[in-house]
Scaffold this active site. Sequence first.
Site, mmCIF file in Angstrom:
data_model
loop_
_atom_site.group_PDB
_atom_site.id
_atom_site.type_symbol
_atom_site.label_atom_id
_atom_site.label_comp_id
_atom_site.label_asym_id
_atom_site.label_seq_id
_atom_site.Cartn_x
_atom_site.Cartn_y
_atom_site.Cartn_z
ATOM 1 N N HIS A 1 0.815 -1.250 -0.088
ATOM 2 C CA HIS A 1 0.157 -0.193 0.119
ATOM 3 C C HIS A 1 0.941 1.306 0.074
ATOM 4 O O HIS A 1 1.695 1.566 0.946
ATOM 5 C CB HIS A 1 -0.921 -0.074 1.242
ATOM 6 C CG HIS A 1 -1.822 1.142 1.174
ATOM 7 N ND1 HIS A 1 -2.428 1.641 0.391
ATOM 8 C CD2 HIS A 1 -2.071 1.915 2.259
ATOM 9 C CE1 HIS A 1 -2.997 2.910 0.369
ATOM 10 N NE2 HIS A 1 -2.756 3.215 1.769
ATOM 11 N N ASP B 1 -7.406 1.734 2.283
ATOM 12 C CA ASP B 1 -7.355 2.644 3.562
ATOM 13 C C ASP B 1 -8.113 3.709 3.435
ATOM 14 O O ASP B 1 -7.931 4.805 4.215
ATOM 15 C CB ASP B 1 -5.943 3.000 3.812
ATOM 16 C CG ASP B 1 -5.564 3.324 5.368
ATOM 17 O OD1 ASP B 1 -6.476 2.941 6.040
ATOM 18 O OD2 ASP B 1 -4.573 3.956 5.485
ATOM 19 N N ASP C 1 1.375 4.917 -0.110
ATOM 20 C CA ASP C 1 1.261 6.250 0.383
ATOM 21 C C ASP C 1 2.468 7.052 -0.140
ATOM 22 O O ASP C 1 3.431 6.944 0.302
ATOM 23 C CB ASP C 1 1.200 6.404 1.833
ATOM 24 C CG ASP C 1 -0.020 5.641 2.471
ATOM 25 O OD1 ASP C 1 -1.422 5.924 2.182
ATOM 26 O OD2 ASP C 1 0.490 4.771 3.347
#
Length: 911
Positions: A14, A126, A16
Site C-alpha cells: 500500500h 485505507d 502512500d
Amino acid sequence: MSNKKTAHIISHTHWDREWYLPYEKHHVRLVKLVDTLLDKLDQDPDYRSFYLDGQTIILEDYLQVRPEQKERLVKHIQNGRILIGPWYILQDAFLTSSEANVRNMQIGHQDALRYGQISKVGYFPDTFGLVGQTPQLMQQSGINNAFFGRGVKPTGFNNTVADGEYESSFSELQWEGPDGSKVLGILFANWYSNGNEVPANAEEAISYWKRKLTDAEKYASTGELLFMNGCDHQPIQLDLPEAIRVAREMYPDTEFIHSNFIDYLQSLEQSLDRELSSVRGELRSQRTDGWGTLVNTASARVYLKQMNQQGQMILEKMAEPLSAYASLLGHEYPHHLLTYAWKTLMKNHPHDSICGCSVDEVHREMVTRFEKSRHVAEAIIQDQVKVITDRIDTTCFSRFGEDTRPFTVFNMTGHERSGTVTVELDLIRHYFNEDLSFDEMKSRVKQLALEERVVVDSEGNELKSTITDLGLQFGYDLPDDKFRQPYFARSLRIEFAASAVPANGYKAYALIRKDSDAAKDGTSSSLLVNERTMENEYLQVSVEQNGSVTLTDKASGRTFSGLCIYEDSGDIGNEYMYRQPDGESPMTTENIVASVTVMTDKSYESAMQIVHQWAIPKGADSLLQQEQDELVWFTGRKSARSEEMMQLEITTTITLEQGAKGLKVNTSFNNQAADHRLRMLFPTDINSSVHQADSMFEVATRDNQPAVEWNNPSYCHHQQSFVSVKDGETGLTIANKGLSEYEVLRDSRNTIAVTLLRSVGELGDWGVFPTPEAQCLGEARAELMIIPHGNNAPEAAYAVAYQFQVPWIAEQTHLQKGSLPPIYQWFTWEAQGLELSSVKMVENTGDLALRWFNMTLGESALTVEPKFSFNDVHKSNVLEERQERIDGTNGQVIKLASIGPAEIVTILVNI
C-alpha cells in the site's frame, strides 16, 4: 459452507506517496521496491504476481527516475504478473468532488491501457470511509466489486482492527448504493496486512498460520480465505514462494496459492452458497464507538480543503466547459493540458494528503501543486474565453459611439443566474512599441478625460453599477505569433447587477457614455433599511447586539435567529481526530457585544461588517506536550486548555444582493491560538430527526442522532457544497466553499455547526510526529451562504448552493461583427431534481459529454435542447464510452423519459 479451504495470498504494497515522510523520501523507497520487484519477477517464475496498489501514478513516479526500465515493466504487466489500475491515485472519497472521482477513474483507465490490461478491482484499502454512490461508480466503470478496510468495522491506532459486531455477518457482503446498484463488497476484516511476512521457517509457520487461518475463518463466508501479503510501504517478500511451499507442508488440508484479486473473486463467487448481508449507502463506521472514524481529517488544515475546492471548481465548471464550447466553434480542445492539470491536482487527493494528516513538508508541497494546477487551468480559461468572445457580435452597442467598451459575462452553472459582477475594462491602451516616448505615453493615459459612464445591456437598458477609476495600469499581451507586447492602460473597475444570465451561456454588456441618448435610465434604490437591517425581494436580514444574524424568509414567513454565532473549544487531539478536554464547555460569542458597520449601500447590494473582540485560551496546558511525546493515545489524555488568554479579532461581512435567495457570509481572522477548534453556528429550530449533506453525486440523508454504539461526544460529518435541515414546511441550507466538516448539534435546536478552523500540533498515528504548521497560525478566511427555503422543493436551494461555488467570468471584448449573438446558451435542459455535473469533450470520439445526477430518490425525466447542430446521441457510463443510442431525439430535442432514483446519467452528443 464447504470444508475445503484455500488461502489466497496476494502480494502488494500500500503505497502512500507521502505521509510520515516527505514525498521524495517515499519516492526513493518506491524506486528501490520496483527495482527489486522487476528483478524478482525476472528471476523467479514461482513469484506469480504483484498488485501495484490500484493506482497508475506509481508507474509515473517510478519511470520518472528509471525511464530505461519501461520495457521490463510493460512485459510483466502484459503477462499479467504486475496488475495495475483502475485508479490514477487512491483518493480520499469524501474530500474529493464527484467529477474528481470520475477523472481519477478515467485517467487511471487511460494510463493503464497504455501498458496493458486494466485491473477491474474497486480498490479502497485505507480510504477513510466510503461514499454511498461508490457501487454505482464501480458498476458504471465495469467493476462489480469493492475491496475496502474502513467503514463497517472499528479501525484504530496503527491500523488495528477490533473484534465484535459490525454491519455485516461476514467479511463478504452485498453493498448497495442509493440508486440500487450492487457490488460484492470485500472487507479487509483483519486488515490489508493479514498475510504479511509469511514465515519460511517451519516452526514459525505453524504458529503463524494457526493464528492467521483462525482469524480469517472467523469472518469469511466461504473457505476462500484472503491474505494480503504487504502493508504500508512494505518491501517485497522475496522468499514468499518458499514460505508458501512450507505452508503447504505444514497444513496439507489447506490449499495455499500465490493468488491475485481476479482469481480470488472467481473462486469466491463459485463457492458462495449462502445469502450475504446487505449494507446500503455510505460506509462511515456508523455502528462503532466513533473514536476511530478519522472524520476530523475533514477539518485538519482547512486551507488545503479550500484550495482543493477552488482547484476542482476551476477545472470542472470553467476550464472544461469553456473548452468544450470553444471546440464547438472549431477550436482544438486541450485534452493534454486538462489531463496535466487534473493529474497535478489529483496528486493532492490521496487520503494522507488532502486529509491534512501528514508531516508539514508534505502539505507545503501540496500548496505548490494546487497553485500549479490552478495556473494551468487559468491559462486554458483565458484562451477559451478569447476564442468565444472574438466571435460574439457586439454591433448592437455601436449606436453608443466609438468609445463604447463591450464586455461579456459568462454563467458557467446549470441554472440561470443573477447577481453582482465585477470586471476591469481598459478605456485606452498605448503599447510600448508605438511611436511615442515613454513619458508621453504615460501622460496621455493618465490625462484621459473620464466622462460619466454607465453600463447597459444589449437592449440599451441602463443597469445599476459602481465605477472606480483604477488609474494607470501596466499590462501585456502574449500573442501566438510575435514577442510579448507590454502596454500602459487607463482602467476602470465596473461592479454592476447582472440579471438573468442564461445557464451554460453568456450575456454581452457595454460601458458607454452617460450622455448617450440611447441609454434607458435604470432605477435607483437601496437594500438598506437601517444601520442594522437590509432587505431584498426574498430576505430580510438584521444584525443583533452580539453580532448574530436574524434572517426572515419572506416566502415562508419563517425567521431564523442566532445565526453566525462563533464557538471555540479546546482540541487535544491530532490531525486525524478532534478531542475536547474533559469537563470543558465550549466558549461562544453569544454574550459578547460586537461592533457593526455598514460597509456597502448600493442599489443592488448591501453589506455589513461585524467585528468581535474575543479572549480565548492561548493553547493547551503544558501536559499536552508531554502526552504527545510519550505517545499517550488521544482518548486517554488529561491535558486541558491554558489559563493564559489572548485576543482573537473576528471580522464577519454579510452581503445581500438584489434578487439573491441566499445571504453571503465572509469571515476573516488572524489565528495565533493553538490547540483549539473554531466553528460558526446556525440554529435551525426545525424539528427533524435527519438532515441532508452534499456528497459525491448524492444529497445524502443522515441521522441527527448516532447509533447506540457511538461513544464519541462529537458526531461530525463530511460535506461538500452544503448541509441542510428541513421538514415538510421549511428548511435551512448552509453552503460553503471548502469547509468540509459540520455537525448537527443535539441541542434541541438542530443547530448546524460548520468548522472554520482546527489547530493541532501532531500527526497522531503510529509514532511521535510533531506538526507545528497544523496549528494553522496566521490569516484565515471562510466563505458561506445561508439559504432558507419554504414549501418549494429543497432542490432549488441546493441549486443556489451549487451556484455559490462558481464565480462569474467577465471579459472585455470589442465592437465587432460575429457569428454568435450577444445573448446565448449552448444548450438548455429541464428535469425535476437533477443537477448538471459536467460538460466536456471525449478525447477518442470527439463527443460532447454532458452529465447530471438525480439529487432525489424519485423518478425523473430529462429534456436537453442543444443550440448547435449535432448528429446522434448515445447514453454513456462515467468512462464516457458509447452505449445504446438515444432514439428520443426530435429535431434538436433530446429526451430521456426515465431517470432513476439517484442515477448518474451521462449522454454523449456526437458533433
